[in-house]
Enzyme design. Structure first.
Site, PDB file in Angstrom:
ATOM      1  N   ASP A   1       0.842  -1.189   0.000  1.00 28.28           N
ATOM      2  CA  ASP A   1       0.000   0.000   0.000  1.00 28.28           C
ATOM      3  C   ASP A   1       0.878   1.240   0.000  1.00 28.28           C
ATOM      4  O   ASP A   1       2.075   1.168   0.293  1.00 28.28           O
ATOM      5  CB  ASP A   1      -0.872   0.021   1.265  1.00 28.28           C
ATOM      6  CG  ASP A   1      -0.022   0.003   2.531  1.00 28.28           C
ATOM      7  OD1 ASP A   1       0.282   1.090   3.038  1.00 28.28           O
ATOM      8  OD2 ASP A   1       0.375  -1.100   2.981  1.00 28.28           O
TER       9      ASP A   1
ATOM     10  N   ASP B   1       1.601   4.635   2.023  1.00 25.29           N
ATOM     11  CA  ASP B   1       1.377   5.071   3.391  1.00 25.29           C
ATOM     12  C   ASP B   1       0.468   6.300   3.417  1.00 25.29           C
ATOM     13  O   ASP B   1       0.247   6.963   2.397  1.00 25.29           O
ATOM     14  CB  ASP B   1       2.719   5.371   4.059  1.00 25.29           C
ATOM     15  CG  ASP B   1       2.663   5.218   5.566  1.00 25.29           C
ATOM     16  OD1 ASP B   1       2.102   4.217   6.033  1.00 25.29           O
ATOM     17  OD2 ASP B   1       3.177   6.096   6.276  1.00 25.29           O
TER      18      ASP B   1
END
Length: 268
Positions: free
Chosen positions: A208, A210
């Site tokens: 992902d 952040d």
């Protein structure tokens, strides 16, 4: 007869299927039990010991993992080279989910974790300028490229205490320092490995962006777990290939990290 291994893997429970002819072994250490029973098996001609970092049922949050016991147990079984696959967040827009980063630097932003074996019996100052094994890093990056990963050679992993994720302000600060990826488990694993003169290589899968990088609602545990699980077979293949390719003679400086240092006790 005590089972032995020369390569260790510290990762998620999905790595149990990495090994052939696997058997489980109980190991005791001066620092308590490791995260779980250690599994020893083979990858090709190499003997490999696997320990699930969080326990097989993921019962240990990042700040409660028995890091000292895990590394000590591996060394006591003969392990001298450690591969550490992990899930990380990206602090750079260009490193999206699916990127495989092989970091060459580390920043510790944890607090309260025991990060040394040498807290009694005299000062032991271990060199840590370059936290990761250069041989392991080179092999990991080359194998990732050969297998078609979007691979990044080098970068800084910042390790936070957890178990919460970063605020946007924290995330933006980390990014502004030029750091590349963020995780919760890479420290003190790396420094404890160095204190035992082990080779240690992190293979960091970006799951992902952040919080300070993305524009949505912020990363969630469900998102991270789902992405890593979806890529677990591919990661197993990469880790297995790297493990099989590691040299037996250790031409790196990791094995001599303790030379000339008067240790307060004998290592296993």
């Amino acid at each position: 007869m005590v089972m032995r291994a020369d390569i260790g893997v510290i990762g998620g429970s999905g790595f149990y299927s990495l090994l052939d002819d696997a058997e489980q072994v109980e190991v005791t250490t001066p620092y308590g039990p490791p995260s779980d029973t250690i599994t020893i098996g083979r990858i090709g001609s190499r003997s490999v010991a696997f320990v699930p970092r969080h326990g097989r049922d993921h019962r240990f949050p990042p700040h409660r993992i028995p890091y000292r016991a895990n590394l000590w147990a591996l060394r006591s079984l003969g392990v001298r080279q450690v591969l550490a696959p992990s899930a990380v967040g990206s602090l750079r827009v260009e490193y999206g989910p699916g990127t495989l980063v092989v970091p060459d630097q580390l920043v510790d932003r944890t607090s309260g974790r025991v990060q040394t074996y040498y807290d009694e019996g005299g000062a032991v100052h271990v060199p840590f300028a370059d936290p990761y094994c250069p041989t392991g890093r080179a092999l990991a990056y080359a194998e990732a490229e050969a297998q078609g990963w979007d691979a990044v050679d080098g970068g800084t992993l910042v390790v936070i205490e957890g178990p919460r994720f970063s605020s946007r302000a924290e995330s933006r600060w980390f990014s502004s320092n030029g750091w590349s990826i963020i995780g919760m488990t890479g420290f003190p694993e790396a420094v404890l490995a160095r204190e035992l003169a082990l080779c240690y290589t992190t293979l960091a899968l970006v799951t992902d962006h952040d919080a300070g990088v993305e524009t949505g609602e912020g990363v969630t545990q469900e998102e991270v777990f789902a992405f890593f699980a979806a890529n677990s077979e591919r990661m197993r293949t990469l880790v297995g290939t790297v493990a099989a390719s590691l040299p037996t003679d250790r031409p790196c400086p990791c094995g001599t990290a303790l030379d000339g240092i008067n240790l307060p006790f004998e290592l296993p």
